[in-house]
Design an enzyme around this catalytic site. Sequence first.
Site, PDB file in Angstrom:
ATOM      1  N   ASP A  44       0.829  -1.202   0.000  1.00 40.10           N
ATOM      2  CA  ASP A  44       0.000   0.000   0.000  1.00 40.10           C
ATOM      3  C   ASP A  44       0.871   1.263   0.000  1.00 40.10           C
ATOM      4  OD1 ASP A  44      -2.103   1.866   0.489  1.00 40.10           O
ATOM      5  OD2 ASP A  44      -3.209   0.323   1.569  1.00 40.10           O
ATOM      6  N   THR A  85      -6.865   3.430  -2.420  1.00 44.01           N
ATOM      7  CA  THR A  85      -6.670   2.035  -2.015  1.00 44.01           C
ATOM      8  C   THR A  85      -7.740   1.096  -2.557  1.00 44.01           C
ATOM      9  OG1 THR A  85      -5.515   2.694   0.000  1.00 44.01           O
ATOM     10  CG2 THR A  85      -6.487   0.502  -0.017  1.00 44.01           C
ATOM     11  N   ASN A 106     -12.550   5.051  -2.232  1.00 41.69           N
ATOM     12  CA  ASN A 106     -12.718   4.314  -0.979  1.00 41.69           C
ATOM     13  C   ASN A 106     -14.139   4.514  -0.457  1.00 41.69           C
ATOM     14  OD1 ASN A 106     -10.031   3.484  -1.024  1.00 41.69           O
ATOM     15  ND2 ASN A 106      -9.339   5.213   0.208  1.00 41.69           N
ATOM     16  N   ASP A 168      -9.512  -3.790   5.826  1.00 46.90           N
ATOM     17  CA  ASP A 168     -10.562  -4.682   5.325  1.00 46.90           C
ATOM     18  C   ASP A 168     -10.622  -4.680   3.799  1.00 46.90           C
ATOM     19  OD1 ASP A 168     -12.022  -2.190   4.854  1.00 46.90           O
ATOM     20  OD2 ASP A 168     -12.658  -2.285   6.938  1.00 46.90           O
ATOM     21  N   ARG A 169     -10.604  -3.481   3.186  1.00 44.44           N
ATOM     22  CA  ARG A 169     -10.720  -3.425   1.722  1.00 44.44           C
ATOM     23  C   ARG A 169      -9.526  -4.060   1.025  1.00 44.44           C
ATOM     24  NH1 ARG A 169     -10.102   1.746   3.760  1.00 44.44           N
ATOM     25  NH2 ARG A 169      -8.328   3.016   3.063  1.00 44.44           N
ATOM     26  N   ASP A 311       1.212   2.390   3.984  1.00 42.94           N
ATOM     27  CA  ASP A 311       0.337   3.523   3.699  1.00 42.94           C
ATOM     28  C   ASP A 311       0.144   4.389   4.935  1.00 42.94           C
ATOM     29  OD1 ASP A 311      -1.654   4.798   1.752  1.00 42.94           O
ATOM     30  OD2 ASP A 311      -2.957   4.380   3.460  1.00 42.94           O
ATOM     31  N   ASP A 358      -1.012  -0.243  -4.754  1.00 43.63           N
ATOM     32  CA  ASP A 358      -2.354   0.243  -5.090  1.00 43.63           C
ATOM     33  C   ASP A 358      -2.345   1.713  -5.508  1.00 43.63           C
ATOM     34  OD1 ASP A 358      -1.637   1.085  -2.583  1.00 43.63           O
ATOM     35  OD2 ASP A 358      -3.608   0.763  -1.670  1.00 43.63           O
TER      36      ASP A 358
END
Length: 551
Positions: A44, A85, A106, A168-169, A311, A358
């Site tokens: 990330d 992301t 997002n 989670d994503r 990230d 990402d």
Amino acid sequence: MRTILFFVCVIITLSSAHSQNAEPSSKSVEVTSRPKLVVGIVVDQMRYDYLTRFESKYGNGGFKRMINEGFNCKNNHFNYVPTYTGPGHASVYTGTTPKYHGVISNNWYDKEEKAMVYCAGDDSVSSVGTNDRAGQMSPHRMKTTTFADENRLFTQLKGKTIGIAIKDRGAILPAGHAANAAYWFHGKDEGVWITSTFYRTDLPKWVMDFNASKTAESYFKVWDTYKDITTYTESGSDENLFEGGFNGKDKATFPYDLVKLKDENRGFDILKATPYGNSLTTDFAMAAIKGEDLGKDNITDVLTVSFSSTDYVGHNFGVNSKEIEDTYIRLDKDLERFFKYLDANVGKGEYTVFLTADHGAIDVPAYLNSLKIPSGYVDNNDRKEKFQKFLNDTYGTGDVVENISNNQIFLNSEKLKELGLNRVEVQNAIAHEQLSYANIDKVYTAHTFNTTNFTTGIEALLENGFNQKRSGDVILLDDTAYISYGITGTTHGSGLNYDTHVPLLFFGKGIKHGHTYDKTVIPDIAPTISAILGISFPNGATGQPLGFVIE
């Protein structure tokens, strides 16, 4: 003489038939010789230059192993805006862009629900592993399949798919709709890996055992530099004006005592913003390989791993910080032990790995500005005030606009109808007005993207990120290196090189050794993996297989 000619013809015919039969046999071996496990890694917020800038600090078993044994696509880019992301993870695994997979940000404004929605949020499912709402997640808003979905279909559900990430994503979108499970980390005062009823109704024993092992708690320790900080010459000074830091510590400087800081920084959540979040993710990924018996037979399994902490660290400390350099040095060590684990438990040469990001990130504009590089911060309050006056003066009300978010303006269809206004004319008028505001570089309307096919430039990237049903009526682009963010730390989201240029490394079974400077784009990844597996491309894929990568 005729007899001799007859036998010659027979021999030639048999030889020809043997040759024709041999080729399909060879191809059959090639198609069925699939890796036992495909591991997709997304780091990330990893800019491409983190590979080269910190190269001298990396060992030979992590990033360098992938480069030395595999294939390095050095000119790899996102081919759409916005670079966030959710869209990033979806695009890597679906082989297409938000235009088709529908994950336009997002969070975004849902024109039907009249509310902001989260890319992985799903109130129809329940949390598993916690009583907190953090588990009410699923991939239901992603409209297309991932290559992991296609592998599940191809193998008649015999090939497993497991998704893992702190976010989670980052776990859910890559794993896709048909995954066996996706697991993400719930911090606060719990520090456990959880899932949702979209996948299963309970946690498997190996996950419960991991949560009970206090592995997460073991990372409450001092974060100091892995190497002597004086050797971190690839980043700026440790004490500067461009970093955020943690609550409870006056300066954003090493070392950080996480035991002392955790109570003022949401408990276990502080681990997310340190390299230990990546180490915890690696621990859990290895536990998943063992617990799920991934890569133990000739039916290909898929493991998706997203390293989210890079990230969090980047947002907090910025691109040029000692903290980001240390985070990547430590991630390199985590990759090394992860690859060694794959060698021992799946078999060297029996698995295939790709690594990408990402999105990238911009240098802190305040830092750039100190070097006289054009950059700065958007004044949203000034824009809002001017725009509200324009709406009132032009239409007698501000209600013609329903929402402004993600650099998009959504018009109120009911109000337009009530006032007898033409939607396209209003779009054009707003675009013209917005273009006059400070630090807005370009403005486009939905009508433009609905009627024009762009193939080059920022316009093509915007079009690839524009979803006709979900995107707004007017799309705004800020000036280069201008962001809507605080004066410390960094962010991302644009179609500029600092956000689009990210690594793409392949290595393992079926991968050639080499590199290219030819441009590749993120949607090419999923078709490439699909080609290696001999499966259908994801159903919305627009990318192309990178044939020069495949052995």
